[in-house]
Design a protein around this motif. Structure first.
Motif, mmCIF file in Angstrom:
data_model
loop_
_atom_site.group_PDB
_atom_site.id
_atom_site.type_symbol
_atom_site.label_atom_id
_atom_site.label_comp_id
_atom_site.label_asym_id
_atom_site.label_seq_id
_atom_site.Cartn_x
_atom_site.Cartn_y
_atom_site.Cartn_z
ATOM 1 N N ARG A 1 -9.399 -103.715 32.248
ATOM 2 C CA ARG A 1 -8.529 -104.401 33.190
ATOM 3 C C ARG A 1 -8.571 -103.663 34.519
ATOM 4 O O ARG A 1 -8.496 -102.451 34.577
ATOM 5 C CB ARG A 1 -7.100 -104.468 32.669
ATOM 6 N N ASP A 2 -8.702 -104.433 35.597
ATOM 7 C CA ASP A 2 -8.752 -103.896 36.957
ATOM 8 C C ASP A 2 -7.805 -104.744 37.801
ATOM 9 O O ASP A 2 -8.218 -105.749 38.382
ATOM 10 C CB ASP A 2 -10.189 -103.960 37.494
ATOM 11 N N GLY A 3 -6.519 -104.346 37.815
ATOM 12 C CA GLY A 3 -5.516 -105.162 38.497
ATOM 13 C C GLY A 3 -5.334 -106.472 37.755
ATOM 14 O O GLY A 3 -5.068 -106.488 36.566
ATOM 15 N N ARG A 4 -5.540 -107.576 38.462
ATOM 16 C CA ARG A 4 -5.374 -108.897 37.857
ATOM 17 C C ARG A 4 -6.663 -109.437 37.246
ATOM 18 O O ARG A 4 -6.668 -110.515 36.659
ATOM 19 C CB ARG A 4 -4.856 -109.874 38.904
ATOM 20 N N SER A 5 -7.747 -108.721 37.395
ATOM 21 C CA SER A 5 -9.015 -109.206 36.852
ATOM 22 C C SER A 5 -9.526 -108.247 35.785
ATOM 23 O O SER A 5 -8.951 -107.191 35.547
ATOM 24 C CB SER A 5 -10.048 -109.368 37.977
ATOM 25 N N ILE A 6 -10.615 -108.641 35.163
ATOM 26 C CA ILE A 6 -11.261 -107.803 34.156
ATOM 27 C C ILE A 6 -12.639 -107.430 34.681
ATOM 28 O O ILE A 6 -13.384 -108.279 35.164
ATOM 29 C CB ILE A 6 -11.373 -108.534 32.809
ATOM 30 N N ARG A 7 -12.943 -106.157 34.593
ATOM 31 C CA ARG A 7 -14.233 -105.636 35.046
ATOM 32 C C ARG A 7 -15.086 -105.372 33.808
ATOM 33 O O ARG A 7 -14.637 -104.760 32.847
ATOM 34 C CB ARG A 7 -14.025 -104.345 35.839
ATOM 35 N N TYR A 8 -16.304 -105.869 33.853
ATOM 36 C CA TYR A 8 -17.230 -105.712 32.734
ATOM 37 C C TYR A 8 -18.354 -104.768 33.110
ATOM 38 O O TYR A 8 -18.781 -104.725 34.258
ATOM 39 C CB TYR A 8 -17.826 -107.072 32.334
ATOM 40 N N ALA B 1 -15.327 -110.190 36.414
ATOM 41 C CA ALA B 1 -15.801 -111.421 35.776
ATOM 42 C C ALA B 1 -16.108 -112.507 36.801
ATOM 43 O O ALA B 1 -17.132 -113.188 36.699
ATOM 44 C CB ALA B 1 -14.773 -111.916 34.765
ATOM 45 N N GLY B 2 -15.241 -112.683 37.784
ATOM 46 C CA GLY B 2 -15.451 -113.718 38.800
ATOM 47 C C GLY B 2 -16.719 -113.492 39.601
ATOM 48 O O GLY B 2 -17.435 -114.444 39.941
ATOM 49 N N GLU B 3 -17.020 -112.236 39.906
ATOM 50 C CA GLU B 3 -18.235 -111.917 40.655
ATOM 51 C C GLU B 3 -19.483 -112.185 39.809
ATOM 52 O O GLU B 3 -20.502 -112.654 40.329
ATOM 53 C CB GLU B 3 -18.196 -110.458 41.099
ATOM 54 N N ILE B 4 -19.394 -111.915 38.519
ATOM 55 C CA ILE B 4 -20.520 -112.209 37.621
ATOM 56 C C ILE B 4 -20.774 -113.714 37.624
ATOM 57 O O ILE B 4 -21.913 -114.163 37.780
ATOM 58 C CB ILE B 4 -20.244 -111.706 36.190
#
Length: 114
Positions: A66-73, A35-38
């Motif tokens: 969920r991918d560790g502490r982040s969410i991958r879309y 999400a942060g990269e998006i």
């Protein structure tokens, strides 16, 4: 795909940032993006992007994991195919032969990576 689901997908895609995010995730492929990269790629604040991603997710156009502490879309290709099928369902007055060039252009050939 039924009309109500298609309308939700169209509504989700009718906003500039959401359309950009969806297209970005289509380009990213099955691995998707955090999400942060998006948000960084599109120059959007992370909390705002989270709201946009939630709307796309509710419309069935993207998936989250969920991918560790982040969410991958990633793009939900089944939802995307469903929307395209809805659009083309009654294409060409019920004569599928007339639509075949369009369908061939938007669908990968057999054995090609999708």
């Amino acid at each position: 795909m039924d009309k109500k689901t298609a309308l939700a997908a169209f509504a989700a895609l009718s906003q500039d940032t959401r359309l950009d995010a969806f297209r970005l995730l289509l380009r990213a492929g099955q691995d998707g993006m955090p999400a942060g990269e998006i948000a960084d790629t599109l120059g959007t604040r992370q909390n705002t992007m989270s709201t946009h991603l939630s709307i796309l997710h509710q419309a069935g156009l993207i998936r989250s994991q969920r991918d560790g502490r982040s969410i991958r879309y990633s793009a939900n290709l089944d939802g995307t195919r469903g929307l395209l099928a809805f659009l083309l369902e009654e294409c060409c007055g019920g004569n599928p032969a007339l639509c075949q060039p369009l369908i061939a252009e938007i669908t990968p050939s057999e054995g090609a990576p999708s």
